[in-house]
Design a protein around this motif. Structure first.
Motif, mmCIF file in Angstrom:
data_model
loop_
_atom_site.group_PDB
_atom_site.id
_atom_site.type_symbol
_atom_site.label_atom_id
_atom_site.label_comp_id
_atom_site.label_asym_id
_atom_site.label_seq_id
_atom_site.Cartn_x
_atom_site.Cartn_y
_atom_site.Cartn_z
ATOM 1 N N ALA A 130 0.831 -1.208 0.000
ATOM 2 C CA ALA A 130 0.000 0.000 0.000
ATOM 3 C C ALA A 130 0.861 1.252 0.000
ATOM 4 O O ALA A 130 0.572 2.215 -0.724
ATOM 5 N N TYR A 131 1.939 1.272 0.812
ATOM 6 C CA TYR A 131 2.840 2.425 0.840
ATOM 7 C C TYR A 131 3.473 2.655 -0.531
ATOM 8 O O TYR A 131 3.580 3.785 -1.010
ATOM 9 N N SER A 132 3.926 1.567 -1.171
ATOM 10 C CA SER A 132 4.557 1.676 -2.488
ATOM 11 C C SER A 132 3.594 2.282 -3.503
ATOM 12 O O SER A 132 3.959 3.178 -4.275
ATOM 13 N N SER A 133 2.371 1.793 -3.504
ATOM 14 C CA SER A 133 1.373 2.260 -4.465
ATOM 15 C C SER A 133 0.984 3.706 -4.212
ATOM 16 O O SER A 133 0.807 4.488 -5.153
ATOM 17 N N LEU A 134 0.874 4.072 -2.941
ATOM 18 C CA LEU A 134 0.500 5.439 -2.609
ATOM 19 C C LEU A 134 1.579 6.422 -3.044
ATOM 20 O O LEU A 134 1.287 7.464 -3.643
ATOM 21 N N PHE A 135 2.829 6.091 -2.759
ATOM 22 C CA PHE A 135 3.925 6.967 -3.156
ATOM 23 C C PHE A 135 4.027 7.049 -4.674
ATOM 24 O O PHE A 135 4.323 8.107 -5.240
ATOM 25 N N SER A 136 3.772 5.931 -5.351
ATOM 26 C CA SER A 136 3.773 5.931 -6.817
ATOM 27 C C SER A 136 2.695 6.860 -7.361
ATOM 28 O O SER A 136 2.931 7.624 -8.310
ATOM 29 N N SER A 137 1.492 6.818 -6.775
ATOM 30 C CA SER A 137 0.403 7.694 -7.225
ATOM 31 C C SER A 137 0.769 9.160 -7.026
ATOM 32 O O SER A 137 0.453 10.012 -7.866
ATOM 33 N N PHE A 138 1.422 9.438 -5.919
ATOM 34 C CA PHE A 138 1.872 10.803 -5.665
ATOM 35 C C PHE A 138 2.890 11.243 -6.717
ATOM 36 O O PHE A 138 2.830 12.372 -7.226
ATOM 37 N N MET A 139 3.819 10.352 -7.062
ATOM 38 C CA MET A 139 4.849 10.677 -8.059
ATOM 39 C C MET A 139 4.241 10.856 -9.445
ATOM 40 O O MET A 139 4.663 11.728 -10.209
ATOM 41 N N GLU A 141 1.281 11.964 -10.081
ATOM 42 C CA GLU A 141 0.598 13.259 -10.062
ATOM 43 C C GLU A 141 1.564 14.432 -10.102
ATOM 44 O O GLU A 141 1.364 15.394 -10.850
ATOM 45 N N ARG A 142 2.624 14.368 -9.320
ATOM 46 C CA ARG A 142 3.500 15.530 -9.148
ATOM 47 C C ARG A 142 4.656 15.594 -10.141
ATOM 48 O O ARG A 142 5.087 16.675 -10.527
ATOM 49 N N VAL A 143 5.204 14.436 -10.530
ATOM 50 C CA VAL A 143 6.421 14.434 -11.351
ATOM 51 C C VAL A 143 6.151 13.946 -12.771
ATOM 52 O O VAL A 143 6.614 14.541 -13.731
ATOM 53 N N GLY A 144 5.398 12.872 -12.912
ATOM 54 C CA GLY A 144 5.122 12.356 -14.246
ATOM 55 C C GLY A 144 4.751 10.888 -14.193
ATOM 56 O O GLY A 144 5.103 10.165 -13.256
ATOM 57 N N GLU A 145 4.023 10.436 -15.213
ATOM 58 C CA GLU A 145 3.512 9.072 -15.219
ATOM 59 C C GLU A 145 4.630 8.049 -15.318
ATOM 60 O O GLU A 145 4.623 7.035 -14.618
ATOM 61 N N ARG A 146 5.624 8.307 -16.170
ATOM 62 C CA ARG A 146 6.702 7.335 -16.351
ATOM 63 C C ARG A 146 7.515 7.177 -15.073
ATOM 64 O O ARG A 146 7.827 6.063 -14.650
ATOM 65 N N ILE A 147 7.847 8.289 -14.447
ATOM 66 C CA ILE A 147 8.621 8.240 -13.205
ATOM 67 C C ILE A 147 7.805 7.573 -12.107
ATOM 68 O O ILE A 147 8.321 6.767 -11.322
ATOM 69 N N GLY A 148 6.512 7.889 -12.032
ATOM 70 C CA GLY A 148 5.667 7.299 -11.013
ATOM 71 C C GLY A 148 5.562 5.795 -11.139
ATOM 72 O O GLY A 148 5.643 5.066 -10.144
ATOM 73 N N LEU A 149 5.399 5.297 -12.371
ATOM 74 C CA LEU A 149 5.292 3.852 -12.566
ATOM 75 C C LEU A 149 6.625 3.164 -12.290
ATOM 76 O O LEU A 149 6.651 2.045 -11.762
ATOM 77 N N SER A 150 7.732 3.818 -12.664
ATOM 78 C CA SER A 150 9.038 3.234 -12.345
ATOM 79 C C SER A 150 9.233 3.162 -10.839
ATOM 80 O O SER A 150 9.809 2.201 -10.318
ATOM 81 N N CYS A 151 8.731 4.167 -10.117
ATOM 82 C CA CYS A 151 8.767 4.133 -8.650
ATOM 83 C C CYS A 151 7.953 2.968 -8.108
ATOM 84 O O CYS A 151 8.372 2.298 -7.151
ATOM 85 N N PHE A 153 7.231 -0.002 -9.482
ATOM 86 C CA PHE A 153 7.908 -1.290 -9.642
ATOM 87 C C PHE A 153 9.146 -1.382 -8.765
ATOM 88 O O PHE A 153 9.422 -2.435 -8.172
ATOM 89 N N ALA A 154 9.891 -0.272 -8.658
ATOM 90 C CA ALA A 154 11.095 -0.272 -7.824
ATOM 91 C C ALA A 154 10.748 -0.460 -6.350
ATOM 92 O O ALA A 154 11.387 -1.244 -5.639
ATOM 93 N N LEU A 155 9.717 0.243 -5.886
ATOM 94 C CA LEU A 155 9.344 0.154 -4.476
ATOM 95 C C LEU A 155 8.739 -1.209 -4.137
ATOM 96 O O LEU A 155 8.964 -1.732 -3.040
ATOM 97 N N LEU A 156 7.979 -1.786 -5.057
ATOM 98 C CA LEU A 156 7.464 -3.135 -4.817
ATOM 99 C C LEU A 156 8.610 -4.139 -4.713
ATOM 100 O O LEU A 156 8.586 -5.044 -3.856
ATOM 101 N N PHE A 157 9.620 -3.960 -5.557
ATOM 102 C CA PHE A 157 10.791 -4.837 -5.477
ATOM 103 C C PHE A 157 11.504 -4.666 -4.136
ATOM 104 O O PHE A 157 11.881 -5.648 -3.489
ATOM 105 N N ILE A 158 11.657 -3.409 -3.693
ATOM 106 C CA ILE A 158 12.313 -3.141 -2.409
ATOM 107 C C ILE A 158 11.484 -3.701 -1.256
ATOM 108 O O ILE A 158 12.031 -4.191 -0.260
ATOM 109 N N ALA A 159 10.155 -3.641 -1.380
ATOM 110 C CA ALA A 159 9.288 -4.174 -0.333
ATOM 111 C C ALA A 159 9.526 -5.669 -0.141
ATOM 112 O O ALA A 159 9.716 -6.147 0.985
ATOM 113 N N PHE A 160 9.529 -6.417 -1.242
ATOM 114 C CA PHE A 160 9.775 -7.858 -1.136
ATOM 115 C C PHE A 160 11.218 -8.135 -0.715
ATOM 116 O O PHE A 160 11.471 -9.095 0.029
#
Length: 269
Positions: A130-139, A141-151, A153-160
């Motif tokens: 949930a934290y990964s997805s929330l931060f991705s949604s924020f990114m 909105e604020r920075v860009g769709e490509r950066i947000g989606l890369s965040c 996948f990266a954060l989900l990988f870090i979570a596991f």
């Protein structure tokens, strides 16, 4: 053409700085903090009463609101219409956030029925998703769709990865940092990157409620004694945490597009 190329290079540089800053913070925290191992004390809560045959009853049943909010939010994200979500990347992020909230209801309830080092994984994993997805949604909105989606996948990988690291080395620092960094990064980045939508103050309110919930968790026993053994700080943490998706759902229902991104350009109303 030259100006567009310059803007693309600036965006790539911004992306590298974001990831570089996050990696640097992680490395520094891992170097300066001691190893934090699991302890039986971590699973001892102030209120462990048993009602109607359910162990740790209040800590278990206070997870039910996560299921309600998570399922409703997920359905509204997928159906569209009520939530103002304009980009496909936002749909992925928000839907996974609400799915994580629903999963947290089951994982946390399962853990609190018999708290131990093995079951706690099912409590922490949906929360980290949930934290990964929330931060991705924020990114997104604020920075860009490509950066947000890369965040995402990266954060989900870090979570596991952090779960695997914890199970292998008996060290919960990665998990603790995973909770701390987004909570600090979202308010900080709110003042750096302009919002695409109105009602962006809800991000700050949600961060404030999250910090309040963490305080309630730390003051578990003191809160329990202060209200004469009615409800513990940990149970209140559950009820307080569920207000995070509630506040963000209100934001999604009421917000409107304030700044529309077209490629590398921004068109603001």
């Amino acid at each position: 053409m030259v100006w567009m190329a310059t803007q693309q290079l600036a965006i790539r540089g911004k992306r590298r700085r974001i990831w570089g800053g996050a990696l640097l913070c992680w490395v520094l925290l891992m170097l300066v903090t001691p190893k934090i191992s699991h302890s039986p004390k971590h699973h001892l809560y102030a209120d462990m009463r048993n009602f109607v045959g359910v162990p740790n009853t209040l800590n278990v049943i206070t997870n039910f609101p996560f299921l309600v909010v998570g399922v409703l939010g997920f359905v509204l994200c997928v159906q569209g219409g009520l939530f103002n979500i304009s980009l496909p990347g936002e749909v992925w992020g928000w839907a996974l956030f609400y799915a994580g909230m629903a999963g947290l209801a089951f994982g946390s309830a399962y853990y609190h029925l018999k708290p131990d080092d093995i079951r706690v994984t099912w409590d922490t994993l949906p929360m980290m998703i949930a934290y990964s997805s929330l931060f991705s949604s924020f990114m997104v909105e604020r920075v860009g769709e490509r950066i947000g989606l890369s965040c995402l996948f990266a954060l989900l990988f870090i979570a596991f990865l952090s779960i695997a690291y914890d199970r292998t080395y008996n060290d919960i620092r990665l998990y603790m940092m995973f909770q701390l960094i987004p909570c600090l990064a979202i308010p900080a980045m709110s003042f750096v990157f302009p919002p695409k939508y109105t009602h962006s103050r809800y991000w700050l309110w949600a961060a404030g409620v999250y910090l309040l919930a963490k305080f309630e968790s730390v003051a578990d026993g003191k809160i329990y004694h202060a209200n004469r053994f009615i409800i513990s700080g940990h149970s209140l943490e559950h009820l307080c945490l569920v207000m995070v998706p509630v506040l963000l759902s209100i934001m999604l229902m009421n917000r409107n597009i304030k700044c529309q991104r077209i490629g590398t350009f921004k068109e603001c109303s």
